[in-house]
Design a protein around this motif. Structure first.
Motif, PDB file in Angstrom:
ATOM      1  N   ALA A   1       1.160  -1.161  -0.212  1.00  0.00           N
ATOM      2  CA  ALA A   1       0.337  -0.089   0.136  1.00  0.00           C
ATOM      3  C   ALA A   1       0.444   1.116   0.127  1.00  0.00           C
ATOM      4  O   ALA A   1       0.625   2.476  -0.650  1.00  0.00           O
ATOM      5  CB  ALA A   1      -0.492  -0.297   1.103  1.00  0.00           C
ATOM      6  N   SER A   2       1.369   1.129   0.629  1.00  0.00           N
ATOM      7  CA  SER A   2       2.875   2.093   0.629  1.00  0.00           C
ATOM      8  C   SER A   2       3.838   2.693  -0.592  1.00  0.00           C
ATOM      9  O   SER A   2       3.445   3.624  -0.760  1.00  0.00           O
ATOM     10  CB  SER A   2       3.892   2.208   1.682  1.00  0.00           C
ATOM     11  OG  SER A   2       3.195   1.904   2.686  1.00  0.00           O
TER      12      SER A   2
ATOM     13  N   VAL B   1       1.261   3.812  -3.158  1.00  0.00           N
ATOM     14  CA  VAL B   1       0.927   5.761  -2.740  1.00  0.00           C
ATOM     15  C   VAL B   1       2.172   6.468  -3.301  1.00  0.00           C
ATOM     16  O   VAL B   1       2.300   7.334  -4.393  1.00  0.00           O
ATOM     17  CB  VAL B   1       0.983   5.997  -1.031  1.00  0.00           C
ATOM     18  CG1 VAL B   1       1.052   7.975  -0.844  1.00  0.00           C
ATOM     19  CG2 VAL B   1      -0.247   5.440  -1.304  1.00  0.00           C
TER      20      VAL B   1
ATOM     21  N   PHE C   1      -4.262   6.844  -1.914  1.00  0.00           N
ATOM     22  CA  PHE C   1      -4.847   5.861  -0.874  1.00  0.00           C
ATOM     23  C   PHE C   1      -6.003   5.609  -1.487  1.00  0.00           C
ATOM     24  O   PHE C   1      -6.741   4.419  -0.975  1.00  0.00           O
ATOM     25  CB  PHE C   1      -4.180   6.504   0.400  1.00  0.00           C
ATOM     26  CG  PHE C   1      -4.296   5.022   1.447  1.00  0.00           C
ATOM     27  CD1 PHE C   1      -3.196   4.613   1.415  1.00  0.00           C
ATOM     28  CD2 PHE C   1      -5.426   5.084   2.249  1.00  0.00           C
ATOM     29  CE1 PHE C   1      -3.387   3.458   2.631  1.00  0.00           C
ATOM     30  CE2 PHE C   1      -5.356   4.275   3.104  1.00  0.00           C
ATOM     31  CZ  PHE C   1      -4.075   3.036   3.539  1.00  0.00           C
TER      32      PHE C   1
ATOM     33  N   THR D   1     -11.235   0.898  -1.209  1.00  0.00           N
ATOM     34  CA  THR D   1      -9.641   2.210  -1.372  1.00  0.00           C
ATOM     35  C   THR D   1      -8.858   1.201  -0.651  1.00  0.00           C
ATOM     36  O   THR D   1      -9.186  -0.334  -0.570  1.00  0.00           O
ATOM     37  CB  THR D   1      -9.991   2.879  -0.401  1.00  0.00           C
ATOM     38  OG1 THR D   1     -10.496   2.100   1.003  1.00  0.00           O
ATOM     39  CG2 THR D   1     -11.540   3.829  -0.394  1.00  0.00           C
ATOM     40  N   LEU D   2      -7.810   1.467  -0.726  1.00  0.00           N
ATOM     41  CA  LEU D   2      -6.830   0.723  -0.323  1.00  0.00           C
ATOM     42  C   LEU D   2      -6.402   0.534   1.557  1.00  0.00           C
ATOM     43  O   LEU D   2      -6.328  -0.504   1.917  1.00  0.00           O
ATOM     44  CB  LEU D   2      -5.106   1.763  -0.942  1.00  0.00           C
ATOM     45  CG  LEU D   2      -4.819   1.795  -1.980  1.00  0.00           C
ATOM     46  CD1 LEU D   2      -3.286   2.275  -1.701  1.00  0.00           C
ATOM     47  CD2 LEU D   2      -4.355   0.455  -2.791  1.00  0.00           C
TER      48      LEU D   2
ATOM     49  N   THR E   1       0.571   9.574   5.057  1.00  0.00           N
ATOM     50  CA  THR E   1       0.179   8.016   4.447  1.00  0.00           C
ATOM     51  C   THR E   1      -0.329   6.990   5.292  1.00  0.00           C
ATOM     52  O   THR E   1      -0.179   5.585   6.111  1.00  0.00           O
ATOM     53  CB  THR E   1       1.631   7.466   3.491  1.00  0.00           C
ATOM     54  OG1 THR E   1       1.501   8.046   2.268  1.00  0.00           O
ATOM     55  CG2 THR E   1       1.265   6.216   3.053  1.00  0.00           C
TER      56      THR E   1
ATOM     57  N   ASP F   1      -2.981   7.371   6.931  1.00  0.00           N
ATOM     58  CA  ASP F   1      -4.148   6.306   5.946  1.00  0.00           C
ATOM     59  C   ASP F   1      -3.229   5.061   5.944  1.00  0.00           C
ATOM     60  O   ASP F   1      -4.638   4.178   6.659  1.00  0.00           O
ATOM     61  CB  ASP F   1      -3.369   6.587   5.065  1.00  0.00           C
ATOM     62  CG  ASP F   1      -3.942   8.540   4.052  1.00  0.00           C
ATOM     63  OD1 ASP F   1      -4.348   8.741   4.802  1.00  0.00           O
ATOM     64  OD2 ASP F   1      -3.693   8.792   3.340  1.00  0.00           O
TER      65      ASP F   1
END
Length: 726
Positions: A365-366, A369, A375, A404-405, A577, A580
């Protein structure tokens, strides 16, 4: 007055001078003759007499320092025992090589002569345990548990037991407070070897032949501080062994005390719950293989999120470190080093490697982004992802539509990350990579600290593996010959894989990146690496070096050296992030999340909980369970090899660990009196004026009552089932 002629006076003076000269010359002749007699005529005799006067050193080893938990409870200390030792040097000088003495000694100690002789034989590659792997010139312990009567018998009859000593000695002890063995973290001791003595000769911490040194764990890492300096007194003795005078004395220094960040109470819970979880899943049937889960090994790490200090670390199978005290016997050694026992000496928290499975998705996920994906954008969570005629399914083939992520973390949706990994692989050039390829997923994994040591203060940490393009190339070069020899086109699965690897094993293919995005394929991580990464998410981005040692305190308590937390980097993502990710990981334990069913009733308003489940697939084995969690203060990561799903196998144990730490019951009600550690221990144990430690009492862990049986999992349509995968 009669005048003496001048010539007469001169004559008398000359006579006196001649007499003086003769006297002096006689003295020199006498002295020279005596020197000739001593040095030439009887030189050899006096040389051998002088040679027989020599210096004897009496060594009294320093008492090894204690190892304490964060509150002062002893994890390793010393106790006085009656130790019977044998001088191998003295025994080997005897005509029968000491067999008679050892036979008489065996009778006194209620041992067999063979058992005594085995104790004093030297270890080599062909000699089985027991044997002596220390210096042959130091006393070799035959038993550490002699009775008073046995010791008196030996001391009262020295003529029957030459080369044998029986005396009180401080011996290492691992008391396992509250049931916390802390085996692999503590390590064990064994005698110093001649090679180690030579290597340390010119250092600031030389070894003596009587030393016991740390072989693993913190006994090894902090060996120099714990060992202290032995008291050595030198005497000049004559050829009869009589002391002529003392030539030198070194008072020595007792070993320092090591205070660790381990909390023995939490450690006891971690050990119990890990073992209990493994026993439980062994009674459950794996739906894929249709046989019970093997649950052959596991590990759990409890860490302070803001410092990296280790509060508890357990590894299964474990062992009793007391087995090494005084020399390990053949049976115990075989159990600790055999395949059948699955190698209990391994600390699987820092040496156990496995694919990360879905707990890796925080990295993916990181990376997404960083590659420019939003995200909170929408990504299709389909039941499967098709690529080049191959279909990659979601776990349980369940889709959730556009999400979403953060929701992809909540539902642990594989297909969202499959698609992202595939797209980035194509952007980087696919099979013919661009010179400026970003490789966001691989770069981000390395910058999360994966594929490298965390620098924990324990020996023999492994690095894991991030299979990027360079690794693929290096691995192909190393294995190409074997693959080409084994491979067969159209053969068995293994032969076909070897055939393809021989031809193009250096290429990073699409399915490599697809699998990498969910922590599968050739990815290998360790529990300590994942705990460090999740701690960084919790604390705002700092990757700390995990530490067990907290402070070194001198034996008199006057000098304290703190071991301060140190960082080895920052997460490669910004504060937004991280926030998130934090939000997405919280959703995992909220209704609908994959770990929600294990955290029912958790007081999210008081103690926000974050988690990520993972179920890693390993070729030829059952799935590996992962569960990574954190609060604002603590991180807990658990894994069970061949144990099933993350929430299914590891969930109950992790929940019970948190309940014990915070004093919670299964309904989320908190009793502060029962809480073990509401927040990390900041202070050091209280040191008394004499240097001793004021240690609290510790009670054994009492596990909670068994959970109420769950309702049948198959009731209702699939969409209504609790989300328990991963």
């Amino acid at each position: 007055m009669t005048n003496v002629p001048e010539t007469g006076r001169t004559s008398r003076v000359q006579i006196r001078l001649v007499m003086v000269q003769v006297l002096v010359l006689s003295m020199f002749i006498t002295l020279g003759g005596r020197l000739w007699y001593l040095q030439i005529r009887n030189g050899d005799e006096y040389y051998h007499e002088a040679k027989s006067n020599h210096v004897q050193r009496v060594v009294r080893p320093a008492v090894r320092g204690q190892i304490l938990d964060a509150r002062g409870v002893a994890l390793a200390d010393n106790e006085t025992r009656l130790v019977v030792s044998a001088s191998r040097t003295a025994l080997m000088k005897m005509q029968d090589k000491g067999k008679g003495v050892m036979t008489r000694l065996a009778d006194v100690l209620d041992m067999t002569p063979k058992a005594v002789m085995d104790k004093v034989r030297l270890c080599d590659s062909k000699t089985p345990k027991p044997c002596w792997n220390g210096s042959p010139y130091q006393p070799i312990p035959v038993t550490l548990e002699a009775t008073t009567q046995q010791a008196l018998t030996i001391r009262e009859r020295p003529e029957d037991f030459p080369g044998i000593t029986a005396e009180p000695t401080a011996v290492r002890r691992y008391p396992a407070p509250g049931g916390a063995r802390t085996s692999q973290v503590l390590g064990y001791l064994s005698p110093v070897t001649d090679d180690e003595i030579q290597k340390a000769k010119d250092t600031d911490s030389p070894h003596l032949r009587s030393d016991q040194v740390g072989r693993s764990g913190i006994e090894r890492t902090y060996d120099r501080q714990l060992r202290g300096k032995a008291m050595v007194t030198s005497y000049e003795v004559d050829n009869l062994g009589r002391v002529m005078h003392q030539t030198q004395s070194d008072n020595g220094v007792p070993g320092s005390t090591l205070v660790t960040s381990i909390d023995a109470r939490v450690q006891a819970v971690a050990e119990y719950e890990l073992q209990a979880a493994m026993k439980t899943v062994r009674h459950e049937v794996d739906n894929i293989t249709n046989r019970p889960y093997e649950a052959d090994s596991g590990a759990v790490v409890v860490m302070e999120a803001k410092t990296g200090r280790v509060v508890a670390m357990a590894s299964q199978p474990d062992y009793d470190p007391n087995a090494w005290v005084g020399g390990i016997n053949a049976k115990d050694y075989a159990n600790l080093t055999s395949k059948g026992s699955n190698y209990p000496l391994l600390n699987r928290a820092i040496q156990g490697q496995a694919p990360a499975g879905s707990i890796f998705k925080v990295v993916s996920a990181s990376a997404a982004v960083r590659a420019g994906y939003d995200f909170d954008g929408k990504y299709n969570c389909s039941a499967s992802y098709d690529m080049g005629g191959r279909s990659f399914a979601n776990f349980e083939s369940k889709g959730h539509g556009p999400i979403t992520l953060g929701e992809a973390l909540k539902f642990s949706c594989n297909t969202v990350f499959y698609a992202l990994g595939h797209k980035e692989w194509k952007k980087d050039g696919g099979l013919t990579p661009k010179k400026d390829a970003h490789d966001w997923f691989y770069r981000t994994a390395r910058e999360f600290g994966l594929g490298a040591e965390t620098h924990i203060d324990l020996p023999n940490e492994v690095t894991g593996r991030i299979p990027d393009r360079q690794w693929k190339q290096n691995f192909w070069k190393a294995n190409k010959g074997a693959w080409c020899k084994q491979g067969k086109k159209g053969g068995t699965y293994v032969e076909q894989i070897a055939y393809e690897s021989c031809l193009e094993g250096n290429q990073l293919k699409a399915y490599d990146s697809i699998n990498f995005a969910i922590g599968q394929g050739d990815v290998l991580v360790t529990p300590i690496q994942m705990a460090t990464a999740y701690a960084a998410i919790s604390n705002g981005g700092t990757l700390y070096n995990p530490t067990v040692g907290k402070a070194v305190i001198s034996a008199n308590g006057k000098h304290v050296e703190m071991i301060q937390p140190q960082s080895h980097g920052k997460l490669p993502i910004g504060a937004k992030t991280i926030a998130d990710l934090d939000r997405g990981l919280r959703m995992v334990v909220e209704p609908g999340g994959t770990a929600a069913w294990r955290f029912t009733g958790w007081p999210m308003d008081k103690i926000p909980m974050h988690a990520k489940t993972g179920t890693a697939q390993v070729y030829g084995k059952q799935t590996t369970s992962w569960l990574a969690t954190y609060t604002k203060d603590f991180v807990i990561v658990m894994t069970i090899s061949q144990g099933g799903t993350g929430s299914g196998a590891s969930g109950p144990a992790v929940r019970n660990l948190y309940n014990a730490i915070y004093g919670l019951d299964m309904e989320g009600k908190q009793d502060l009196k029962k809480a073990l550690l509401l927040q990390p221990e900041a202070k050091l144990p209280k040191i008394r004026p004499d240097g001793s430690i004021d240690a609290p009492e510790i009670r054994p862990y009492v596990p909670p009552s068994p959970e109420v049986p769950e309702p049948p999992a198959l009731a209702g349509p699939p969409a209504a089932r609790p989300a328990r995968h991963d």
